[in-house]
Design an enzyme around this catalytic site. Structure first.
Site, PDB file in Angstrom:
ATOM      1  CG  HIS A  65      43.949  37.678  43.378  1.00  0.00           C
ATOM      2  ND1 HIS A  65      42.651  37.457  43.760  1.00  0.00           N
ATOM      3  CD2 HIS A  65      44.008  37.352  42.069  1.00  0.00           C
ATOM      4  CE1 HIS A  65      41.958  37.007  42.726  1.00  0.00           C
ATOM      5  NE2 HIS A  65      42.765  36.930  41.678  1.00  0.00           N
ATOM      6  CG  ASP A 113      41.175  38.393  46.736  1.00  0.00           C
ATOM      7  OD1 ASP A 113      41.986  39.306  46.523  1.00  0.00           O
ATOM      8  OD2 ASP A 113      40.855  37.539  45.888  1.00  0.00           O
ATOM      9  CB  SER A 208      40.526  38.189  39.662  1.00  0.00           C
ATOM     10  OG  SER A 208      41.088  36.915  39.562  1.00  0.00           O
TER      11      SER A 208
END
Length: 264
Positions: A65, A113, A208
């Site tokens: 992402h 992801d 992230s």
């Protein structure tokens, strides 16, 4: 686009929401985590950052992402950094030539992801820049395992105070049922449930792509967590994707073979 990334009761750790936020952690000894990568990302009108980690001199592993955006994305990887705002001689800034997002990645539920980023040139391996081993297909980190996560950026969920130096927080692998109760899209085969209950410690918006390191090996990738909280958190389970990772690494190696159509 942002609304599509939000879950009903959870947030994806949106990269532009705060670069590498480590809550309740501590500054690490400079260059003691030589596998860490800082991703400087530009996408349309946005400039933001993510974490990542070097698994081969020409390849960084991160969260899908971070780069699966609406606009064209340009990524520069910074290796060998401690203070990301300083011009450290140890730093290596290398543009990313291409990346491969898992073909079944979905922003809805943040499934699969994971992304591999191939650097335009190989990193120079030295005491400040090194690769980290990843979990193999048959290696499953168990409940109760003590692990750590590193990153740069904000150090509180309540203010915009930032840290330019690399920080780390210790975290524990939790029972799968905890995440299954909080996140309806939690998938135990491809995700890891992690956190420190009743303590303000963990990762938050923007951290992230950083690695969950257990026994000096990367087992997870920071993916998403609950809105306004740091427990529990969900990491991409690397062992589940290890066969896919090595398939892509073989393709990268083939591209670098002299005479290959894909070779630079």
């Amino acid at each position: 686009m942002l609304l599509l990334l939000l879950l009903t009761n959870a947030f994806v750790l949106l990269p532009w929401a705060g670069a590498g936020r480590i809550v309740g952690g501590r500054e690490v000894m400079p260059h003691s985590r030589p596998y860490m990568a800082y991703l400087d990302i530009k996408s349309g009108p946005y400039s933001y950052s993510c974490g990542g980690f070097l698994i081969r001199p020409d390849t960084v592993l991160s969260a899908a992402h971070c780069v699966a955006m609406k606009w064209a994305v340009r990524v520069t990887v910074i290796l060998g950094a401690h203070n990301i705002s300083a011009q450290e001689q140890s730093q290596q800034k290398i543009p990313v030539g291409q990346w491969v997002i898992h073909p079944e990645y979905s922003s809805a539920g943040t499934k699969n992801d994971i992304v591999l980023l191939k650097l335009k040139q190989r990193a120079m391996i030295n005491k400040n820049v090194q690769c980290i081993s990843i979990a193999k297909e048959n290696e499953r980190v168990e409940e109760g395992a003590e692990c750590s996560v590193s990153g740069w950026g904000r150090i509180s969920t309540r203010c915009d105070m930032t840290s330019d130096v690399l920080r780390e927080v210790e975290m524990k692998v939790q029972n799968e049922e905890i995440c299954e109760q909080v996140f309806h899209n939690y998938h135990c085969q491809s995700m890891i449930c992690v956190g420190v209950e009743n303590r303000n410690k963990g990762t938050y918006k923007g951290d992230s792509g950083g690695p969950l390191v257990c026994n000096k090996k990367a087992h997870g990738i920071v993916s998403y967590g609950p809105q306004g909280n740091v427990f529990p958190e969900v990491f991409t389970r690397i062992s589940h994707f290890e066969p896919w990772i090595h398939k892509q690494l073989r393709r990268f190696a083939l591209q670098d073979t002299p005479g290959s159509k894909s070779s630079d």
